[in-house]
Scaffold this active site. Structure first.
Site, short mmCIF file in Angstrom:
data_model
loop_
_atom_site.label_atom_id
_atom_site.label_comp_id
_atom_site.label_asym_id
_atom_site.label_seq_id
_atom_site.Cartn_x
_atom_site.Cartn_y
_atom_site.Cartn_z
N GLU A 7 -1.92 -3.04 14.35
CA GLU A 7 -1.49 -4.38 13.89
C GLU A 7 -0.13 -4.70 14.48
O GLU A 7 0.81 -5.09 13.78
CB GLU A 7 -1.43 -4.39 12.35
CG GLU A 7 -2.71 -3.85 11.71
CD GLU A 7 -2.70 -3.90 10.18
OE1 GLU A 7 -1.64 -3.69 9.59
OE2 GLU A 7 -3.76 -4.17 9.59
N CYS B 248 -3.23 -8.05 1.54
CA CYS B 248 -1.81 -8.37 1.61
C CYS B 248 -1.56 -9.86 1.84
O CYS B 248 -0.62 -10.43 1.30
CB CYS B 248 -1.13 -7.54 2.70
SG CYS B 248 -1.94 -7.65 4.29
#
Lengths: 661, 661
Positions: free
Chosen positions: A334, A429
């Site tokens: 990521e 998230c």
């Protein structure tokens, strides 16, 4: 405190002094208050059948010995509750809701009951491995969760004035303080995912406990020092990992292997933070780290740290950021990749990372008034962040691509890119992060120092706050999407040497300013119009900015954007969608931007604006895979809609960068 | 045998009837004979210090109990030896070498000594797990290795007439026959990596043992049937994998997990082969499977199988092949992706897959004379295959990208794409595959049936073979890279109703033909010029093809090539390199192709041709990441070199698809 920092030091006017009246952001705030927060509450309580199980509230009940069972979810599951709580805090300021406040109070009580006597708080370790507390910082997110709790606690206290949540937060912060530090017997380490640093600084902002500042500074100073803390703790654990939420940790050697596989860059531990001049690794971690670094640099007057912040900032926004404000060019870790590597289809561009960048921008702005920071906030709030949430508040993007071709979405390098917003994510998230961010938008509009009020964002609101010894009430009336006329009414309690500074956005091709006070003078510095010599307590400022349709080019080193332009109008980045233009958007190109139409359209009850521009479509009906060039051009009006709006009308292609003739 | 097949049935004239005299392919054959085969021999014997350890010969010695130690390498390490042996076979036909032949004979003796009494041959299982033979077909490559041995044995026998190698091959084939089949007690399964099918068919071509044909057909017919064989054998093994050469197999459940992760498509077992109409999964496996399928369909006159072959072929070349002949759009599973998904930078494009596609094309051509097959062979031999080897024969590409930007090669999606040819690979399938393929190029030039000789490739050579009852000697004199004038001298032993068919390449804009025999007549069918009514035993054909510089476009559905063209001249696909054009090749574009220069240049002693074409370079010195469009155009001569030649002058950018105005 050094000159360098003090000369530009400002503080934000917090959300609880600001009442948003803005049409556009008001729409989103209502959406979050009315739709997302209740939805999220159901998710946290596993009340929705077609959504991935969360168990986040239940984990707290189990930790508090009020329910039986095992911990469930990711090791950072607690943070979902904290982000919900933070969003609730902002919502209570925006719109009173006794029932919701009671619910939040009960959650806080539950968190308090789950907390251990020594202040420790992290449901995975409390439930499953109390023996392993603070022994696997590498990926176990204990301090990360604490950081989110500190943010939530600060917000809830600011919104409600209730101290219970701050008491729990302090007890937790003290527990961390007692366990980490330079002193003998304490852990000389830090969390794999930065967040506790900025969380501690938030807690410091309301408690003024110096030890929280020192602890945040300790975590920042230690990061990336030798010997490498994650190897030290891995040795200390007997060379095993404990948390099995990550597949990589299943075998005893996994953490060691994973560290060497993904590199210390992944969590920014490859060198001390002051020596980091390029943003590398996990993008959200980088920007959260940056927030903590700026907070500490500002509060402790640490020039060398601020210099590192500036280098990281410059690297991100000048070499690694998409035009929408997205960051993180790859799903592998990521993460950021190299400078100018900005693929439009296979990026990560996590919503949380855009939020983190806006958070960092706000902080940078408090160390130096310069529109280069507030421009990025604007870019994020109108584009990169709100693309993460559907216009009905019911689905979310985690990854925010700049190009999508649903019919041709077969390549594994695109696997992480969802072609439609999803109801929820196992790793949840982003959705709660959007909620807490957008409800806190009031925090991004103003800052002040002793004598100046800085207006950073043209979001309609009214607000009241102190500046130096005077009291000010301020009203901004505007609708930036619709027109660029902004009326600002200021009311000073008394006439001292007050100044007002208004951001001049980078997209504005000029401006016209009318001030009701004839004596007031204007000058422009670093992208701000400063008004001084103000002679009246009540003044009205009429600022007219000049938006144009702009064909933006990327730096010549961005190979993915060669021959293409992104169309912007004011703060809005536009995109082409299949529903308006037919398929194979890559076969369209723009002729020129001289003649264009900008027209309103309604999405339910929200007015937005689309752009129609002259272009061509390449026509080539030859079905053989390779054939002689015989492309015909057809005139074609290309319709563009705001990027944040894409994907709200069903599945289809989308492209931000459009070819230009 | 059905009409459908018989009407087009031809057989290749084998390499051992053809003496290559071609300048261009002669260069490569000399390179392989003089450089690569000796180099490869050293690699196989671990005699090179700076090259990854192979242990391939040592594995055979250990299996033959003539050395001690453990098996080393990939589970298909044996095939490196077999491919070397196959290349040696072709080389011995091209250039006698007593020493090399002796060495090869000794290797064959060694293989024979390693072979078990029951014919079994696979050094990993012989050395490490004799109890597990034929019990983990999923990824253990036992039959794959056997297939390569059958190909090598057939080639060595054809080249030398020595039978020892065929005896070993037959013993091994019989062992497989005894273990696999429909009969009770036999394994009703197949190999995870197709190859044994085509290998058995090669062995069948020299032994005429019907059971090898039946066995090949059995493997093909069983593939993809229910229940899924790899699940059956996994259950039978007690749900474990044994081979740990693949990381995925380290945990007991790995093979099961990996099958479900990567899907049965990975090894083309998702459905019976006759129902497969799209090429999916591992690209090399697909094309090797296709070769076996065509061989079996042709030999057994199986129309339904041939139809499946045609569908797979069409899907590959019409929807999933790069203009260079590369196939396999992703490194994830080294696999095909969806139709028209052809990214130029992050592809796989394995050299072995291009070789396999050329092998399949040769076989398709033997079921139907149509230049659509021979055109693909030409595309591969001038582009996709030879790009895999450096002009000095000392380094190799495994992955053959169509775009490379070394300075910007930071994205993990490009990880498998090497920006320079490598000395060797731990998984060393490609380099020996190039060797055996290029030395066997004689196999691709001609085919015959009862009365016609088909000339598929214009590669200079002289050859002698039978056609029907007559004997023919044939000489092709040409240098296709230099000019498109081809002289063909034919000498028939007697005048029956012989015909000659010459391929008319798809790139030729017309042709001129002069035949020394006035009575001979021409007609064009399916891309071939047929000459009949031949009245003289000796004839000379002068064929002049017409090459032009062509700007090729990709199908409108290939989004990566939108607005771009690939330049071809004759069979050669061109590319731009940084060394000729400066950096940021994506900022160049071609004005038109009307005026261009084609000029020779020398690479050492080999004459090649470059193309200079008018174009522009976009100039934009603004260093801000995003800025208003202010691009200036500069006239620029764009220099293009043959694609296969790229990367032979040091590290730099390369791009096949160039933007066009």
């Amino acid at each position: 405190m050094s000159n360098k920092i003090t000369k530009v030091l400002t503080n934000n006017i917090k959300f609880n002094n600001v009442n948003i009246t803005d049409r556009f952001f008001g729409y989103y705030q209502n959406l979050i208050i009315n739709e997302v927060i209740p939805y999220q509450w159901k998710v946290l309580n596993d009340e929705l059948e077609d959504v991935v199980k969360s168990s986040a509230i239940k984990n707290f009940k189990i930790a508090a010995k009020e329910a039986k069972g095992n911990f469930y979810g990711f090791v950072f599951q607690d943070s979902d509750v904290y982000k919900w709580l933070e969003a609730v805090a902002y919502s209570l300021h925006l719109k009173q809701n006794k029932e919701l406040e009671k619910c939040a109070d009960e959650v806080i009580e539950l968190i308090g009951r789950a907390q251990q006597d020594d202040g420790y708080l992290h449901t995975y370790f409390i439930i499953e491995r109390p023996d392993m507390k603070f022994k696997d910082l590498w990926e176990c997110h204990e301090l990360y969760c604490a950081g989110h709790f500190f943010e939530a606690a600060t917000a809830y206290y600011n919104a409600t004035g209730k101290v219970k949540v701050i008491e729990i937060a302090k007890k937790l912060a003290d527990c961390i303080y007692n366990n980490f530090g330079y002193e003998d017997g304490k852990i000389k380490g830090y969390d794999g995912h930065e967040e506790v640093e900025l969380g501690l600084m938030a807690l410091y902002s309301v408690t003024k406990e110096e030890r929280y500042l020192h602890l945040a500074k300790f975590f920042i100073d230690e990061r990336g020092q030798s010997p490498h803390f994650f190897e030290v703790e891995w040795e200390a654990r007997g060379k095993t990992s404990y948390w099995s939420g990550w597949k990589q940790c299943e075998s005893p050697n996994a953490s060691k292997e994973f560290i060497s596989f993904i590199g210390a860059e992944y969590n920014q531990t490859h060198k001390p933070v002051r020596k980091q001049d390029e943003a590398v690794g996990h993008a959200v971690r980088v920007v959260y780290m940056l927030c903590g670094m700026i907070d500490v640099a500002k509060e402790s007057g640490d020039d060398s740290l601020l210099e590192a912040c500036q280098k990281l900032w410059d690297n991100i926004v000048n070499k690694k950021m998409y035009i929408t404000g997205a960051i993180g060019s790859t799903h592998v870790g990521e993460a950021f990749t190299g400078n100018y590597d900005l693929p439009n289809d296979s990026l990560y561009g996590e919503t949380c990372a855009s939020i983190g960048l806006a958070m960092a921008a706000k902080r940078m702005l408090n160390t130096e008034i310069n529109s280069k920071y507030s421009d990025i906030i604007e870019k994020e709030i109108y584009n990169g962040i709100i693309s993460g949430i559907a216009m009905d508040g019911k689905s979310f993007f985690y990854v925010n691509p700049l190009e999508v071709y649903p019919k041709n979405h077969t390549n594994p390098v695109l696997e992480q890119v969802k072609i439609e917003r999803q109801k929820w994510y196992p790793c949840a998230c982003c959705p709660p992060n959007i909620s807490r961010f957008l409800l806190n938008i009031g925090d991004y509009i103003y800052s002040t120092n002793n004598d100046t009020v800085y207006i950073h964002q043209y979001i309609a609101n009214n607000s009241n706050f102190n500046i130096g010894d005077s009291y000010i009430s301020l009203e901004i009336d505007c609708d930036l999407l619709k027109s660029q006329e902004i009326r600002i009414k200021l009311n000073f309690s008394d006439l001292s040497d007050n100044k007002v500074a208004l951001r001049l956005p980078s997209w504005s091709k000029g401006y016209l300013i009318n001030i009701s006070d004839d004596k007031a003078k204007c000058r422009v510095i670093d992208g701000y119009i400063y008004l001084d010599n103000i002679s009246q307590k009540k003044i009205v400022i009429d600022l007219t900015l000049k938006a144009e349709l702009i064909l933006m080019k990327a730096d010549r080193r961005v190979r993915y954007d060669a021959g293409k332009a992104a169309i912007t109008y004011g703060p809005i980045v536009y995109c082409a969608e299949e529903i308006d233009n037919g398929s194979m958007l890559y076969n369209l190109f723009i002729k020129d931007s001289k003649s264009f139409k900008r027209e309103p359209f309604m999405h339910k009850d929200l007015e937005l604006f689309k752009v129609t521009i002259n272009g061509y479509k390449e026509i080539d009906d030859d079905d053989s895979l390779y054939h002689e060039n015989n492309v015909q051009l057809e005139n074609k009006e290309i319709i563009l809609v705001p990027y944040h709006y894409w994907g709200n009308r069903g599945l289809g292609e989308m492209q931000v960068w459009v070819r230009v003739k």
